[in-house]
Design an enzyme around this catalytic site. Sequence first.
Site, short mmCIF file in Angstrom:
data_model
loop_
_atom_site.label_atom_id
_atom_site.label_comp_id
_atom_site.label_asym_id
_atom_site.label_seq_id
_atom_site.Cartn_x
_atom_site.Cartn_y
_atom_site.Cartn_z
N THR A 1 53.03 -11.07 21.64
CA THR A 1 51.99 -11.36 20.73
C THR A 1 51.35 -10.17 19.97
OG1 THR A 1 51.28 -13.02 22.58
CG2 THR A 1 49.47 -12.30 21.14
N SER B 1 57.82 -12.56 25.28
CA SER B 1 58.63 -12.29 26.52
C SER B 1 58.69 -13.21 27.76
CB SER B 1 57.49 -11.25 27.13
OG SER B 1 56.54 -11.61 27.84
N THR C 1 52.68 -10.41 27.07
CA THR C 1 51.92 -10.21 28.38
C THR C 1 52.77 -11.12 29.43
OG1 THR C 1 50.66 -12.14 27.67
CG2 THR C 1 49.93 -9.66 27.28
N1 ASP Z 1 54.09 -15.21 24.78
C1 ASP Z 1 53.68 -14.00 24.73
C2 ASP Z 1 54.69 -13.04 25.03
O1 ASP Z 1 54.62 -12.78 26.40
C3 ASP Z 1 52.30 -13.57 25.33
C4 ASP Z 1 51.73 -12.48 25.07
O2 ASP Z 1 52.33 -11.56 24.52
O3 ASP Z 1 50.57 -12.34 25.26
O4 ASP Z 1 55.59 -12.52 24.45
#
Ligand code: ASP
Length: 315
Positions: free
Chosen positions: A20, A66, A99
């Site tokens: 993100t 991720s 995350t």
């Molecule tokens: N879906 C995103 C990831 O994990 C969520 C984030 O980065 O907060 O790449």
Amino acid sequence: MQSPPQPSAATVVILATGGTIAGTAASADDHVGYTAARLGVQQLLAAVPGLAGQAIEAEQIAQVDSKDMSFDLWRQLVQRVEQHLARPEVAGVVVTHGTDTMEETAYLLQRVLAPAKPVILTGAMRPASAREADGPQNLADAVRVAREPGARGVGVVFAGTVFGALDVRKTHRQRVDGFGAGDAGPIGRLDGASLQRARDWPGGTALGTALLDRPWPRVEIVASHAGATGALVDALVAQGVDGIVAAGTGNGSLHHALEAALRTAQAAGVAIRRSSRVPDGLLLPTGHDELPASGAPTPAQARIELMLELMALRR
Ligand code: ASP
């Protein structure tokens, strides 16, 4: 085996993997309907004017959401981090990461490398296009911690707080301070330019990157819940699964039907570990536990621990 950073070590290497922090949405008010992993590492750096002029190297390792993290990318990332840490002029490495699986990657890096220099993961809960994006401050903080004298091991820097890789977990689905370390608490908090440290950096023995060249075992997570059965476990055993982490209730307790299937699987040679769906607290022995408990904080981290254990047995 790396030695601690030299006093003259000045360079921080940023390895970007997507997430993100590199995501964009059509509207600056949209924190949810964005696409992760759109901006390159140079664009991330350009959003943090305070980093201009600092000794920073930046490398795009991958561009993924991720949630889609893979074993191949993990291997590539761990090896690249190790290569940079071996350079005397490098003070530390920052990894920008989504995350969703940050707690897994951090755990893996610490167990495999147990680095003598800091390796700091960071990301964002809001996309880069948000009016009040959190990524730029997190990136600035991560670089700051990667230069912290005496810092070592793998940490996660989020919303001004530093967590150790062996305790960290994502704790909130939306908040910008969406990470925690349970009862262990954070390593410290950034107070302006200084790090107020509350506890030690993560340690332990490095398992070594050679382990990751062995075939990765298949380890699955099965949750216990009301009305659970042994059907998933039986199906996994029939497919030749190598290990199962049981995400138990409370103190790692298991529905009797699930537990019976897990005991049968264990007798058939499948490695079983109990973990808990409840994020905080320890798994305390009850005196009548049938299956071994994992020491890792979350089921996903218990899975990594078990995979590494099984890989160590493979020659
Ligand atoms: N879906 C995103 C990831 O994990 C969520 C984030 O980065 O907060 O790449």
